[in-house]
Design a protein around this motif. Structure first.
Motif, PDB file in Angstrom:
ATOM      1  N   PRO A   1      32.364  33.560  35.766  1.00 16.36           N
ATOM      2  CA  PRO A   1      32.774  34.765  35.016  1.00 16.36           C
ATOM      3  C   PRO A   1      32.078  34.917  33.671  1.00 16.36           C
ATOM      4  CG  PRO A   1      34.561  33.141  35.131  1.00 16.36           C
ATOM      5  CD  PRO A   1      33.511  32.692  36.084  1.00 16.36           C
TER       6      PRO A   1
ATOM      7  N   LYS B   1      35.466  46.323  36.573  1.00 12.64           N
ATOM      8  CA  LYS B   1      36.277  45.292  37.195  1.00 12.64           C
ATOM      9  C   LYS B   1      37.141  45.904  38.300  1.00 12.64           C
ATOM     10  CE  LYS B   1      38.576  41.089  35.656  1.00 12.64           C
ATOM     11  NZ  LYS B   1      39.086  40.362  34.485  1.00 12.64           N
TER      12      LYS B   1
ATOM     13  N   GLU C   1      41.359  40.824  39.295  1.00  9.42           N
ATOM     14  CA  GLU C   1      41.211  39.643  38.441  1.00  9.42           C
ATOM     15  C   GLU C   1      40.015  38.778  38.809  1.00  9.42           C
ATOM     16  OE1 GLU C   1      44.749  37.364  38.242  1.00  9.42           O
ATOM     17  OE2 GLU C   1      45.877  38.874  37.127  1.00  9.42           O
ATOM     18  N   TYR C   2      39.612  38.811  40.063  1.00  7.10           N
ATOM     19  CA  TYR C   2      38.531  37.907  40.470  1.00  7.10           C
ATOM     20  C   TYR C   2      37.328  38.639  41.078  1.00  7.10           C
ATOM     21  CZ  TYR C   2      40.689  38.413  45.102  1.00  7.10           C
ATOM     22  OH  TYR C   2      41.215  38.926  46.268  1.00  7.10           O
TER      23      TYR C   2
ATOM     24  N   SER D   1      29.515  27.911  39.727  1.00  6.05           N
ATOM     25  CA  SER D   1      30.645  27.810  38.791  1.00  6.05           C
ATOM     26  C   SER D   1      30.215  27.271  37.433  1.00  6.05           C
ATOM     27  CB  SER D   1      31.747  26.939  39.388  1.00  6.05           C
ATOM     28  OG  SER D   1      31.312  25.601  39.530  1.00  6.05           O
TER      29      SER D   1
ATOM     30  N   LEU E   1      38.122  30.982  43.153  1.00  2.00           N
ATOM     31  CA  LEU E   1      38.496  32.348  42.776  1.00  2.00           C
ATOM     32  C   LEU E   1      39.860  32.370  42.096  1.00  2.00           C
ATOM     33  CD1 LEU E   1      37.304  34.299  45.958  1.00  2.00           C
ATOM     34  CD2 LEU E   1      36.189  34.244  43.721  1.00  2.00           C
TER      35      LEU E   1
ATOM     36  N   LYS F   1      39.612  31.125  38.705  1.00  2.00           N
ATOM     37  CA  LYS F   1      38.670  31.939  37.933  1.00  2.00           C
ATOM     38  C   LYS F   1      37.437  31.144  37.493  1.00  2.00           C
ATOM     39  CE  LYS F   1      42.332  35.020  36.350  1.00  2.00           C
ATOM     40  NZ  LYS F   1      43.052  35.610  35.210  1.00  2.00           N
ATOM     41  N   GLU F   2      37.095  30.142  38.309  1.00  2.00           N
ATOM     42  CA  GLU F   2      35.836  29.438  38.085  1.00  2.00           C
ATOM     43  C   GLU F   2      34.667  30.250  38.643  1.00  2.00           C
ATOM     44  OE1 GLU F   2      37.821  24.973  38.483  1.00  2.00           O
ATOM     45  OE2 GLU F   2      36.559  25.757  40.081  1.00  2.00           O
TER      46      GLU F   2
ATOM     47  N   VAL G   1      33.777  34.394  40.249  1.00  2.00           N
ATOM     48  CA  VAL G   1      34.221  35.769  40.488  1.00  2.00           C
ATOM     49  C   VAL G   1      33.249  36.425  41.460  1.00  2.00           C
ATOM     50  CG1 VAL G   1      35.435  36.121  38.303  1.00  2.00           C
ATOM     51  CG2 VAL G   1      32.956  36.552  38.427  1.00  2.00           C
TER      52      VAL G   1
END
Length: 315
Positions: free
Chosen positions: A176, A188, A191-192, A247, A264, A267-268, A270
């Protein structure tokens, strides 16, 4: 007609002595006398009419013929021991299923769910080993294999029956902070996942998969995006390696979403675009056409049910 097979005791003595390069250590491992080990190996040499060892100052040393024989009998002796332990464990009920599985699918998807199979079929033991290439089932390496490839590759795997499991759809992912750093105003979706434009996508470095060197070019062509250098970037063999590299911000990778659910959620990683590369390859369960055992069928039924549930939840 008598088989040309030496006694098991002589083979065990030879295997142990070859492993340790010592009759003394072999006698300790087998809990018999050193003279008994020597006697058994002499009988084996007489049976084979070949010298297997030469004596040295520090013990014994395999002859070239002995080295070849040792290499050939190690695996069958280990298999005999494992099969015996399996029989003792199951008391004649159920059995053991040896599966070859592509590495990332095994660690990321299958293993976390295998306890559910164990709960339904406690009498069946699954042994997993990673395998990325087709092989001959008559070599008795595996009872079945979960393999990913094209339908054409499966059709050219001789003497096998294949059960289609699911298509391998890949998505483009990155760390991200790469997006935060380069495109702080990026669109966006949730969130992922993001919906980067073509101009934004071609600015990110690429991570390549060694076994699929054209995958990025296919992805760009499918979505009518012109990239000047679609073959550039670090190359890694496995999806797990690509996930780690991505990542850590080393670039953008194409990976099946089902294999990176944890990254995901944490949040490592996206998803950078809703654009996918759909169904060029699929996962198949493959076994010998001459071997359709009840154990294999139970596993096929279970994994197809699991995949159906996963796909329904993903929709």
């Amino acid at each position: 007609m008598r088989r040309k097979i030496p006694s098991l005791q002589s083979l065990l003595c030879f295997e142990s002595a070859a492993k340790h390069a010592s009759y003394t250590y072999a006698s300790q491992e087998l809990c018999i006398t050193q003279s008994a080990v020597s006697r058994q190996i002499q009988q084996l040499e007489q049976f084979l009419q070949v010298e297997l060892f030469t004596r040295t100052r520090h013990g014994v040393e395999l002859t070239p013929a002995g080295e070849q024989y040792y290499k050939n009998i190690k695996a069958p002796l280990l298999a005999l021991e494992q099969n015996t332990l399996d029989m003792m464990s199951h008391k004649g009920l159920g059995g053991t299923l040896k599966l070859g599985v592509v590495p990332t699918f095994a660690t990321r998807w299958l293993l976390p769910k295998l306890h559910r199979f164990n709960a339904i079929y406690p009498e069946i033991t699954i042994h997993l080993e990673t395998s990325t290439k087709p092989f001959l089932f008559n070599e008795n390496i595996f009872d079945a294999a979960i393999y990913t490839g094209t339908q054409q590759q499966i059709e050219h795997w001789p003497g096998t029956t294949a059960h289609h499991l699911l298509k391998e759809d890949v998505v483009a992912v990155c760390a991200p902070y790469l997006i935060d750093k380069n495109f702080p105003q990026a669109k966006k979706i949730n969130e992922y996942s993001y919906d980067l434009s073509a101009d934004q996508l071609i600015q990110l470095p690429l991570l390549q998969q060694t076994t699929r060197p054209t995958i990025w070019q296919e992805w760009f062509q499918t979505h009518h995006i012109v990239h000047a250098r679609p073959y550039d970037g670090q190359r890694h063999e496995l999806f797990t390696m690509l996930a780690v590299a991505a990542s850590h911000g080393m670039g953008m990778a194409l990976i099946p979403q089902m294999l990176i659910e944890k990254e995901l959620l944490k949040k490592e990683l996206v998803i950078v675009s809703p654009k996918k590369l759909e169904g060029r390859r699929s996962y198949y369960l493959v076994h010998s056409s001459q071997d359709s055992s009840a154990l294999i069928q139970k596993f096929i039924d279970w994994i197809q049910t699991e995949l159906t549930s996963y796909q329904a939840a993903a929709v």
